[in-house]
Structures are given as C-alpha cells and as structure tokens.
Design a protein around this motif. Structure first.
Motif, PDB file in Angstrom:
ATOM      1  N   LYS B  23       0.947  -1.176   0.055  1.00 37.37           N
ATOM      2  CA  LYS B  23      -0.072   0.095   0.072  1.00 37.37           C
ATOM      3  C   LYS B  23       0.705   1.358   0.062  1.00 37.37           C
ATOM      4  O   LYS B  23       0.370   2.364  -0.523  1.00 37.37           O
ATOM      5  N   ASN B  24       1.980   0.996   0.322  1.00 35.57           N
ATOM      6  CA  ASN B  24       2.961   2.504   0.403  1.00 35.57           C
ATOM      7  C   ASN B  24       3.741   2.455  -0.840  1.00 35.57           C
ATOM      8  O   ASN B  24       4.728   3.275  -0.999  1.00 35.57           O
ATOM      9  N   ASP B  66      -1.897  -6.946   5.867  1.00 34.57           N
ATOM     10  CA  ASP B  66      -2.900  -5.857   5.698  1.00 34.57           C
ATOM     11  C   ASP B  66      -2.108  -4.662   5.157  1.00 34.57           C
ATOM     12  O   ASP B  66      -2.837  -3.785   4.706  1.00 34.57           O
ATOM     13  N   THR B  67      -0.897  -4.990   4.788  1.00 31.95           N
ATOM     14  CA  THR B  67      -0.034  -3.985   3.961  1.00 31.95           C
ATOM     15  C   THR B  67       0.168  -4.047   2.371  1.00 31.95           C
ATOM     16  O   THR B  67       0.696  -3.263   1.578  1.00 31.95           O
TER      17      THR B  67
ATOM     18  N   ASN C  24       4.649   4.525   9.194  1.00 30.96           N
ATOM     19  CA  ASN C  24       4.856   6.037   9.316  1.00 30.96           C
ATOM     20  C   ASN C  24       6.394   6.283   8.929  1.00 30.96           C
ATOM     21  O   ASN C  24       6.761   7.332   8.726  1.00 30.96           O
ATOM     22  N   GLY C  25       7.107   5.240   8.054  1.00 30.17           N
ATOM     23  CA  GLY C  25       8.473   5.286   7.464  1.00 30.17           C
ATOM     24  C   GLY C  25       9.475   5.232   8.449  1.00 30.17           C
ATOM     25  O   GLY C  25      10.552   5.185   8.057  1.00 30.17           O
ATOM     26  N   ILE C  68       3.266  -2.090  11.717  1.00 27.03           N
ATOM     27  CA  ILE C  68       4.256  -2.804  11.037  1.00 27.03           C
ATOM     28  C   ILE C  68       4.036  -2.972   9.612  1.00 27.03           C
ATOM     29  O   ILE C  68       2.855  -3.731   9.331  1.00 27.03           O
ATOM     30  N   ILE C  69       4.786  -2.710   8.797  1.00 30.39           N
ATOM     31  CA  ILE C  69       5.045  -3.254   7.407  1.00 30.39           C
ATOM     32  C   ILE C  69       5.618  -4.436   7.106  1.00 30.39           C
ATOM     33  O   ILE C  69       5.137  -5.431   6.515  1.00 30.39           O
ATOM     34  N   LEU C  70       6.740  -4.754   7.472  1.00 31.90           N
ATOM     35  CA  LEU C  70       7.689  -5.652   7.597  1.00 31.90           C
ATOM     36  C   LEU C  70       8.677  -5.959   8.446  1.00 31.90           C
ATOM     37  O   LEU C  70       9.155  -5.060   9.051  1.00 31.90           O
TER      38      LEU C  70
END
Lengths: 75, 75, 75, 75, 75, 75, 75
Positions: B23-24, B66-67, C24-25, C68-70
């Motif tokens: 998603k990013n 979910d990302t 949030n990066g 969390i993304i990864l």
C-alpha cells in the motif's frame, strides 16, 4: 438470474473477465479464477489498465479484498 | 489447475518467487516460504524493487498481510 | 529450516536482532524478546534508524503490530 | 413502514434504484439487486455520477461495503 | 526477566513511567496504571511531550490502543 | 433519564431529528428511524448541512456507522 | 484507587466532566453519561473546545469510540 447475496454476482463471472477498481486508483482486469467473502480475488491473464488502455501485463495475480472499491463483471 | 479459493493461487507459488505490491507503493520480490489467511508472507532472498530494478536486498523478510495490495506469482 | 506459517520466521529470531519497518516510515532495530499473532513486538536494546544510522536509542520497547509493514530478521 | 434495523431501509429498495456515495467521493447509481450486513451491494444498470450527470456506464457492479458512506434509496 | 508475550513487557512497567508514541505524532509520558490487550492505556501524572519537553500536563488519561505506535517503558 | 450504555442515548431519539457528523466533514440531519450497534443509521427527511444551512435534500438515507464521528440528538 | 483495566479509569468519571480528543483534532468536553468497551461515549452538556475556549455547544452527544485518541477525566 435473481441473486440473494451480493457476492452471488461474482459466481456467474467465474472464468470470465472482470475489472477490479482499487482504493489506490488502479484498475486490474483479468479472468476471475476464485474469490472469497473478503473479496480476495485470484485472476489469470490480468493486466493493469490506465485510461482504459493496458499499462502492464500481470498474468496470474492475487488481489487483497480490502483494497477493492468495486468489481465490474463484463458481460 | 483449477482453484477453489483465491489463496490457493499461492500454494503453487511456495518456494517460487513472487512479487508483493504494498500500500505504500513499494514492491518486494522474494521466494515465498509461507503465507496465512491474513496474507502475512514469509519470503527468503527478498529484495525491494524500484522501476523493476533492485533497490536494496532484504534477505529473509516477514510482510504484514494488511499492507499488501496484490501478489504476483511469477510463472 | 522449512516453515509452515509465516510467523514461524520470527521464532528463529528470538533473542536476535530484527528490523521492523513501520507505516510511518520509521525503522526500529532491536533484540526480539517476544511477538504475538498481531505482530506486536517486544524488543530490547532497540534504536530508531534513519538512513541506516542510529537516530535515537529506545532501549526496551513494545511496538503495536498494526503499525508494522515488514520485519527483517538479521541473519 | 416502520423499520427495526437500519438495513431494513434497503429491503424496500430491492430492484429499485439507489445511489451509493463512496469514501473516494464517487457516486454510483444503480438498481439494487442484493446487499449484506457489510453493506456490500450488487447493482445492475449502474452508472457513475458526477455533478448529477452520468460520467460512465458500469452495468452490473459489486461495491465493497466498507467503501460506502451512505446509500440513498430513491423513492 | 524472560517474557513470553510482548505485552508482558508492560507488566513490569505498572506504576512506573512509560512513553506512548501516537500515530498523530504526539508523545504522552505518564505513570502506567493499567493496560489491556488492545493496548488501551490508563496513565496518571501524564504529560504531552514535544521535543522532549513538557508541552502540557494531562493528569489522569485514558489512551485508545489503536492510536499507539509504540510504548517505551523507562527503566 | 439515566442511561447504562452509550447507544441508549439514541433510543430516546427514535423518530426525532438528529445530526450525524461524518469523518469526511459532512453533516447529515434527519429523523432517526433505526440504528444498530455499528452506528449504522437509517433516517428519513434527511438533508446535508453546510454552515448550518441546508445544502441538499436527501430524503430517506442509510449512513454507514464507521463513517460517523458523533451524533447529536436535538432535544 | 487502584484500577485493574484501563477503562476502569472512566468509571470514576461517570457523571463528571471529561474531555475527549478526537482523531480529527477536535476536543469535546462534556458530562460522561455512559461508555462501552469500544469507547463509544454518551455525554451531556457537551461543547466543542478550540484553544481551550468553547467553540460551540452540542448538548447531548454520542461519540463513536474509534474516532477517539484519548480521554481526560477532569478531577
């Protein structure tokens, strides 16, 4: 054909082409192989569309249901 | 091979390379080790792609389901 | 080691250092003490990274899984 | 007609035209075929509206409930 | 002390000061009175921090868990 | 009248006018027909307000609960 | 008074004034009538605050829990 539940609208679309419009503005067109109650979609021969033209070919793809706004079965 | 449920599309991709689009806007390519119903993915030999080129190597990675927007199993 | 479920990828990383990339990066690197199915993480000796340099030391930290993304276990 | 639950308001609208306003600002007008508790909607003869004019014709469409702000059954 | 689950990291922090970093960029520091599995936090003597300085005093506060990125128990 | 649960505040408002303020900044005023635990609302004689003036008339409307910030029963 | 669960912090605040800070940046101050586990709040004599001044009077109001960042019971 009358339908009882909204996802029944996808049953007739199995193995036919559908367009999924995503929350990020992208459109994916492909042959619908399978779907579930979350609207997760498996497609084959998928391609990303931009202004109704093919932007890139994806082939087989799994789309996460929560990223979908709407699905258009082509008739 | 016919599939019943959309996540079945990932079963054939175990130990093969897949690309996950997030998603990013990021794309992660790696060897699929495992997945679950949330689309959480464990990959090995993963790398982040930018314009189809390798931006950085990640090695082993766990991606939160979910990302994810979509997953492309490479054939 | 073969893994069955994606979160198994974190089991081998207990008490080892991992990097969590957040929505949030931000990137947090720390020694993984514990995790759960939501990907909530408890770390020790954690630090926030920026451009692969330490921006600030956090020490013990609890990260909420849905941010969390990864996660990259360092090998 | 008195209604007990808010979704009852859609029961009288089956096979009639409704307008769904979406979180991305779009409006879809179509004949309501089916709906469920998530507000997933199946429509036929659907079209996207812009400034109350038809922007494009969609035909049959499935709208994911979580993308909907409100639904106006036309009387 | 070894911990089994990530939220155990908060058990030792009861009645001690913790910092919660929120998704809106704010940081709240306070004495942890109670927490639950959603990471809802009740604090006393809480204050909002900006650049590590006290921006305003909140006193007793209840923070909704889904607004939290991470929690730092101070040692 | 004492209330035990917050949604009880809507019970007295059935068939009376309420204002719902939505996450997209819009305000909808209408006669409350029904609501459920998700805060899905069915209204009649609804209208969209802007600066406390009527911007457009909606008539009957179903509002999805997760799009609501707050509801003001007018007394 | 010791509390076991974070929402217990609201029990002592029933019929007293609290301030709820919302994800859209607004602050609502009112007398707490009722709350539930989602943090849905029913207030009376509520008013919206801006820079600690009353911007508008709301009276009775129901606030949806998922729009809340934190709640400050005034002592």
């Amino acid at each position: 054909m009358a339908i009882e539940r909204p996802l029944d609208a996808l049953n007739a679309a199995r193995n036919a082409f559908v367009v999924a419009e995503l929350k990020n503005g992208k459109k994916i067109r492909g042959k619908l192989l399978a779907f579930d109650i979350h609207l997760n979609l498996a497609m084959d021969e998928a391609e990303e569309l931009e202004n109704n033209e093919v932007k890139r070919k994806l082939g087989k793809v799994l789309i996460r249901g929560d990223t979908i706004i709407l699905i258009i079965p082509s008739e």
